[in-house]
Design an enzyme around this catalytic site. Structure first.
Site, short mmCIF file in Angstrom:
data_model
loop_
_atom_site.label_atom_id
_atom_site.label_comp_id
_atom_site.label_asym_id
_atom_site.label_seq_id
_atom_site.Cartn_x
_atom_site.Cartn_y
_atom_site.Cartn_z
N TYR A 1 -21.18 42.08 -11.33
CA TYR A 1 -20.10 42.99 -10.41
C TYR A 1 -20.47 44.54 -9.43
O TYR A 1 -21.31 45.66 -10.87
CB TYR A 1 -18.42 43.47 -10.52
CG TYR A 1 -18.18 43.29 -9.69
CD1 TYR A 1 -17.95 42.18 -8.28
CD2 TYR A 1 -16.38 44.38 -9.37
CE1 TYR A 1 -17.03 43.01 -6.86
CE2 TYR A 1 -15.99 44.51 -8.22
CZ TYR A 1 -16.40 43.68 -7.21
OH TYR A 1 -16.04 44.55 -5.79
N GLY B 1 -17.19 31.00 -21.75
CA GLY B 1 -17.22 31.63 -21.10
C GLY B 1 -15.95 30.32 -19.89
O GLY B 1 -16.34 31.00 -18.40
N TYR C 1 -11.62 49.61 -10.93
CA TYR C 1 -12.25 48.22 -11.58
C TYR C 1 -12.38 49.64 -12.94
O TYR C 1 -12.92 49.22 -13.99
CB TYR C 1 -13.86 48.37 -11.15
CG TYR C 1 -14.10 47.02 -11.00
CD1 TYR C 1 -12.94 46.29 -9.18
CD2 TYR C 1 -14.36 45.44 -11.39
CE1 TYR C 1 -12.74 45.63 -8.68
CE2 TYR C 1 -14.21 44.91 -10.89
CZ TYR C 1 -13.59 44.09 -9.94
OH TYR C 1 -13.21 42.66 -9.14
P1 NAP Z 1 -12.35 33.72 -16.14
O1 NAP Z 1 -12.40 31.95 -15.75
O2 NAP Z 1 -11.13 33.96 -16.32
O3 NAP Z 1 -13.30 33.64 -17.86
C1 NAP Z 1 -13.91 34.89 -18.30
C2 NAP Z 1 -13.97 33.96 -20.00
O4 NAP Z 1 -14.06 35.46 -20.78
C3 NAP Z 1 -12.99 33.56 -19.75
O5 NAP Z 1 -13.45 31.92 -20.01
C4 NAP Z 1 -12.66 34.28 -21.31
O6 NAP Z 1 -12.09 33.37 -22.49
C5 NAP Z 1 -13.53 34.31 -21.74
N1 NAP Z 1 -14.08 36.15 -22.03
C6 NAP Z 1 -12.78 36.86 -22.51
N2 NAP Z 1 -12.78 37.54 -23.74
C7 NAP Z 1 -13.67 37.28 -24.60
C8 NAP Z 1 -13.82 37.27 -26.00
N3 NAP Z 1 -13.84 38.21 -26.74
N4 NAP Z 1 -14.81 35.86 -26.59
C9 NAP Z 1 -15.10 35.42 -26.11
N5 NAP Z 1 -14.64 34.88 -24.46
C10 NAP Z 1 -14.26 36.22 -23.93
O7 NAP Z 1 -13.27 34.60 -14.70
P2 NAP Z 1 -14.93 35.16 -14.00
O8 NAP Z 1 -14.27 35.41 -13.07
O9 NAP Z 1 -14.85 33.47 -14.19
O10 NAP Z 1 -15.63 35.32 -15.12
C11 NAP Z 1 -16.63 35.15 -15.34
C12 NAP Z 1 -18.02 36.51 -15.25
O11 NAP Z 1 -17.99 36.84 -13.92
C13 NAP Z 1 -17.37 37.90 -16.37
O12 NAP Z 1 -18.30 38.99 -16.19
C14 NAP Z 1 -17.09 38.46 -15.04
O13 NAP Z 1 -16.38 39.29 -14.72
C15 NAP Z 1 -18.37 37.77 -13.75
N6 NAP Z 1 -17.20 38.58 -12.78
C16 NAP Z 1 -16.77 37.26 -11.44
C17 NAP Z 1 -16.16 38.37 -10.61
C18 NAP Z 1 -15.30 37.80 -9.39
O14 NAP Z 1 -14.27 38.30 -8.62
N7 NAP Z 1 -14.03 36.47 -10.24
C19 NAP Z 1 -17.15 38.81 -9.69
C20 NAP Z 1 -18.50 39.43 -10.18
C21 NAP Z 1 -18.41 38.99 -11.76
P3 NAP Z 1 -10.07 33.80 -22.42
O15 NAP Z 1 -9.69 33.09 -21.07
O16 NAP Z 1 -9.94 32.42 -23.94
O17 NAP Z 1 -9.50 35.05 -22.44
#
Ligand code: NAP
Length: 261
Positions: A148, A16, A158
Site C-alpha cells: 500500500y 491469506g 498507518y
Molecule cells: P483480509 O481479507 O483481512 O486478509 C488479510 C489476511 O491476512 C487474513 O486472511 C488474515 O488471517 C491474514 N493474516 C494475518 N496475520 C497472519 C498470520 N500471522 N499468518 C497468516 N495469515 C495472517 O484483508 P486484505 O485487505 O485482503 O489484505 C490482504 C493484503 O492486501 C494485505 O497485505 C493488505 O495489507 C493488503 N492491502 C490491502 C488494502 C486494502 O485497502 N484492503 C490495500 C492495499 C494493500 P486472519 O483473518 O485469520 O487473521
C-alpha cells in the site's frame, strides 16, 4: 470481465483469504477461472468456515492452517504443497497485521513489541515463505504480495504498517535478485483502498476510502477484481521479464495531488 488465459497445467498457493472480500480471494478467483490448481492456507480455525464456504463447489482445491510467523507451520504447509502438487508455479502472499493500538496514536510511540509483530507478519513472512517455497519453485515461477502507498507517503494512522509495507517492497527487490538466476519473479501489487476485514480495522478507513474515490484519476477506487487481474498478469507468463517491481492498481489515486479533503 475475466481475462482468457489457460493455467490448467499450473499450481498455486494462496495465503491469506479471510472471506469473499479478501484481495487474496480476488486473485484466487482469477487463478481458478484460468483452470489453475490452487491450495489455500489460513491463519486460524476462526475463519476457516468462510474459506470452506468459498471453496464449496470448487474441485481440486485444498486448505491447510499456517500462521505465517511459525516456522513449523510453514514447514508443514510446504510439505503438503509438495505432496499435493510436486512443484509450485505461483505463490500469493496476501497477509498483513499490525496491533490496533499501533495504528491509533502517534507513530513515535510505536512499541518494540508492536514494531516486531507488524514487521514480522507483514514483511519478514514474505522472506520466510519464499525460502520454504524455493525447493518447489520451477523456472518461471512467480510470487506476488500486496502492498500500500503508505510505504511511500505518510497516511494518517498507518504508522508502523507504512514502515512494514516499505520493508515488504524492499524485500521484494532483494528476493527478486536472489531468485533472478532461475528467472523466478517476485513482485508486489500496491492496491488502492478496498473494503476488507484488514482495512476495516484501520482507524478512519471509511473516510480514507471515500476521499480516495473522490481524488483518484478515475473518480472511483480500484476494485478487488482489478487487483486480481493485475496479479494474473504478474503471475502468468504475460508478466515474464517483470521482477522486483511495485505495481499500482489504484485507479490513479497515487499520481494525484489532493483535489479535495
Ligand atoms: P483480509 O481479507 O483481512 O486478509 C488479510 C489476511 O491476512 C487474513 O486472511 C488474515 O488471517 C491474514 N493474516 C494475518 N496475520 C497472519 C498470520 N500471522 N499468518 C497468516 N495469515 C495472517 O484483508 P486484505 O485487505 O485482503 O489484505 C490482504 C493484503 O492486501 C494485505 O497485505 C493488505 O495489507 C493488503 N492491502 C490491502 C488494502 C486494502 O485497502 N484492503 C490495500 C492495499 C494493500 P486472519 O483473518 O485469520 O487473521
Amino acid at each position: 470481465m475475466s481475462v482468457q488465459i489457460d493455467l490448467s497445467n499450473k499450481t498455486a498457493l494462496v495465503m491469506g483469504v479471510a472471506n469473499g472480500r479478501s484481495l487474496g480471494w480476488a486473485i484466487a478467483e482469477q487463478l481458478l477461472t484460468a483452470g489453475c490448481r490452487v491450495g489455500f492456507s489460513y491463519q486460524g480455525e476462526r475463519l476457516k468456515g468462510e474459506l470452506d464456504k468459498l471453496l464449496k463447489d470448487r474441485e481440486g482445491v485444498w486448505t491447510q492452517q499456517a500462521d505465517a510467523t511459525s516456522e513449523e507451520d510453514l514447514s508443514a504447509l510446504f510439505a503438503r504443497t509438495k505432496e499435493e502438487f510436486g512443484g509450485l508455479d505461483y505463490l500469493v502472499h496476501a497477509i498483513a497485521y499490525a496491533p490496533r493500538n499501533a495504528m491509533e496514536g502517534r507513530f513515535v510511540d510505536t512499541t518494540p513489541e508492536d514494531w516486531n509483530t507488524s514487521l514480522h507478519v507483514s514483511a519478514y513472512s514474505l522472506v520466510a515463505i519464499c525460502r520454504h517455497a524455493e525447493p518447489l519453485f520451477r523456472e518461471g515461477s512467480s510470487v506476488v504480495s500486496l502492498t500500500y502507498h503508505a510505504s511511500q507517503q505518510v497516511v494518517p494512522k498507518y504508522n508502523v504498517m507504512g514502515v512494514a509495507k516499505a520493508a515488504l517492497e524492499a524485500a521484494t527487490r532483494y528476493l527478486a535478485a536472489d531468485f533472478g538466476s532461475r528467472e523466478i519473479r517476485i513482485n508486489t501489487i500496491s492496491a488502492g483502498p478496498m473494503r476488507t476485514i484488514a482495512a476495516r480495522s484501520i482507524p478512519g478507513f471509511g473516510g480514507l476510502y471515500d476521499k480516495g474515490a473522490r481524488n483518484a484519476a478515475f473518480g472511483r477506487n480500484a476494485t478487488s477484481q482489478e487487483v486480481g487481474k493485475l496479479a494474473l498478469f504478474l503471475l502468468s507468463d504475460l508478466g515474464s521479464g517483470v521482477t522486483g517491481q511495485t505495481m499500482y492498481v489504484d485507479a490513479g489515486l497515487s499520481i494525484m495531488t489532493v483535489k479535495e479533503d
